[in-house]
Design an enzyme around this catalytic site. Structure first.
Site: not given
Length: 556
Positions: A148, A196, A221, A242-245
């Site tokens: 990434k 991001i 992201s 951190i939220g589904g990335s």
């Protein structure tokens, strides 16, 4: 003549002021200067691509039959074995994946950097080492790994999702150095969104497209990684979540992805200056790939390096993963058909029922419904928790260069916009988070399950600029539970071919009503459907034990 590599772009980016556009163009020119004409697709194809572009790398004539075989028939585990046994050379493997990666980029805008020459030179040194010593340098000897964009790699640029943060790195980040020492070959970096923090990877490099339907998002992201792996331009990539990335884009693109419990894998130096969101919600990093055993390989290799000895934040839990000892009695699986806020769109419900029927028919599992728990509260809290400064730092970065704010950046900031909560506010957010986590742990106990099988997203991959509802991934970040996603045999059909079930007529919320409207108007044809398996915090090994047991039943 411009050296910029032309990419498929069905929807235009928001333009910025001339100074910003000039800097952006210079970056794209720099990227393109490394790409020879022999690896560029015809302009007619770029201008008029098919909806599904997954077959083009195989059919475009740029790859040799051997390169097609290398990129399409091996996973990372098999590649490591083939190189170690000298069936394949590291040079042949690096060349094949680097070539396929640049083809994939032209079709999906998945890359931010591409360095084939450097990769081939590294591969050549690995081949020479094996020839002279008869030994590999490590378990990933010659395996190409994509990374990434924000992850520092010595000699290459990284950014934290804004043009003004782009810097040339002198050293590898902690995890990168571990992978390099294990024999990995790095050859490209992949696109991520502004800040991001979206489930859509749109940045100053461009918009990442879903390979199965370019009218759909590849997620975020870590969307560039997901698109690249789905296009077989990478066999193993590294994402952050951190939220589904990791899980969101893996689900959108029909690949495997794993978000461990926080502080399981090293992230030292991943983000220059850190990320204020981690005052409240800790990020995680994990693999994205095309097989379950490759996720296990990645975990095993990185944790074997004992990263906790130099990063004391990490928890030194031994990894057994797929080799976890057999348990007594059947594994208890809870099925979450909806989260109490949004009923998933029809193909996701179809995939859940497909999995449920197979698991029940096997007789090897106890399968029961899992009752959703205060989802709306958790999602409201986590959206505030991400931005303790109210988004001020984001707007400051954008102002430095005149970079235009993306619509989904505005969306993700909405809950916290202008609310700099200060130190006491952070304390209150953390207290609410910790109480919720304890309450949810008690709820899980009452459900009496080992793992939960649930959606990855409210539907298949969404149309561009509509990835608003992260409920099915961000909830698990809020409680810090590990989650893995895996592809199913289910795909979305042609527009209008599938409707909500009669028993799902009444929307659960305004968000649910909106998601149904998006389904009715959208074209999701060919979008793959993944499912997610979640375990308790720190029970990452138990999660993989459950995946191993489910593997022969679901074809994971």
């Amino acid at each position: 003549m411009s050296s910029i590599v032309a990419v498929v772009s069905p929807t235009a980016l928001i333009p910025g002021p001339p100074e910003y556009e000039a800097r952006r163009r210079a970056i794209l020119e720099e990227f393109g200067a490394k790409v020879p004409e022999t690896l560029r697709l015809p302009q007619g194809l770029i201008a008029n691509p098919p909806k599904n572009v997954t077959a083009i790398p195989r059919e475009c004539g740029i790859l040799s039959p051997e390169e097609i075989e290398i990129t399409e028939t091996y996973d990372a585990t098999a590649l490591a074995s083939a190189i170690a046994s000298r069936k394949l050379t590291a040079v042949a493997v690096a060349t094949a994946f680097a070539k396929r990666a640049i083809i994939a980029h032209q079709l999906t805008c998945c890359l931010t950097d591409w360095f084939m020459d450097e990769a081939v030179e590294r591969a050549r040194s690995l081949d020479e080492h094996l020839a002279s010593t008869g030994k590999t340098v490590g378990p990933l000897h010659g395996v190409p790994i994509s990374l990434k964009e924000h992850m520092p790699v010595a000699g290459h640029f990284s950014s934290t999702g804004f043009l003004d943060t782009r810097v040339l790195n002198d050293e590898d980040a902690h995890m990168i150095s571990i992978l390099r020492a294990a024999g990995a070959v790095f050859y490209c970096k992949t696109n991520q969104p502004q800040a991001i923090m979206h489930l859509e990877s749109t940045s100053f490099f461009g918009r990442v497209l879903n390979p199965y339907n370019i009218g759909l998002s590849a997620g975020g992201s870590t969307g560039g990684e997901a698109a690249l792996v789905a296009m077989r331009g990478s066999v193993l990539g590294v994402g952050t979540d951190i939220g589904g990335s990791v899980r969101g884009p893996a689900g959108f693109c029909g690949i495997y992805g794993f978000k461990p419990t926080s502080y399981t894998l090293p992230m030292k130096d991943f983000l220059a200056g850190g990320f204020p969101a981690e005052l409240n919600v800790i990020c995680s990093t994990g693999p994205m790939c095309n097989s379950l055993r490759d996720m296990d390989l990645f975990m095993r290799v990185v944790l074997a390096a004992k990263p906790y000895l130099t990063d004391p934040r990490l928890i030194p839990i031994p990894w057994v993963g797929l080799q976890s000892p057999a348990r007594s009695g059947p594994i208890k699986i809870g099925i979450l058909m909806n989260d109490g806020v949004i009923t998933p769109q029809p193909p996701v419900i179809r995939a859940l029922k497909w999995a449920q029927e197979k698991l029940e028919a096997s007789g090897s599992f106890t399968v029961k419904p899992f009752v959703p728990y205060r989802t709306a509260e958790a999602i409201k809290n986590v959206r505030q928790a991400y931005w303790p400064d109210g988004g001020a730092e984001v707007r400051k970065h954008l102002a430095h260069t005149g970079e235009p704010i993306q619509p989904l950046t505005e969306w993700v900031l909405k809950e916290a916009a202008g609310k700099d909560v200060g130190s006491l506010g952070v304390h209150d957010i953390r207290m609410a988070r910790d109480k919720f986590r304890c309450d949810f742990a008690e709820h899980w106990q009452t459900q009496d399950v080992d793992v939960v099988l649930c959606p990855v997203f409210v539907g298949p991959a969404c149309e561009h600029e509509t990835s608003w509802y992260w409920n099915y991934t961000a909830f698990w970040n809020y409680v810090d539970y590990p989650g893995a996603v895996f592809p199913t045999t289910i795909k979305a059909g042609k527009k209008g071919s599938e409707a909500y079930a009669p028993d799902a007529v009444s929307p659960l919320s305004d968000e649910d009503k909106h998601v149904r409207q998006l389904w009715d108007k959208g074209d999701f044809e060919d979008a793959p459907i993944d499912l997610q398996v979640v375990a308790r915090k720190y029970h990452d090994n138990d999660l993989f034990a459950a995946l191993a047991a489910m593997q022969p039943v679901l074809g994971i």
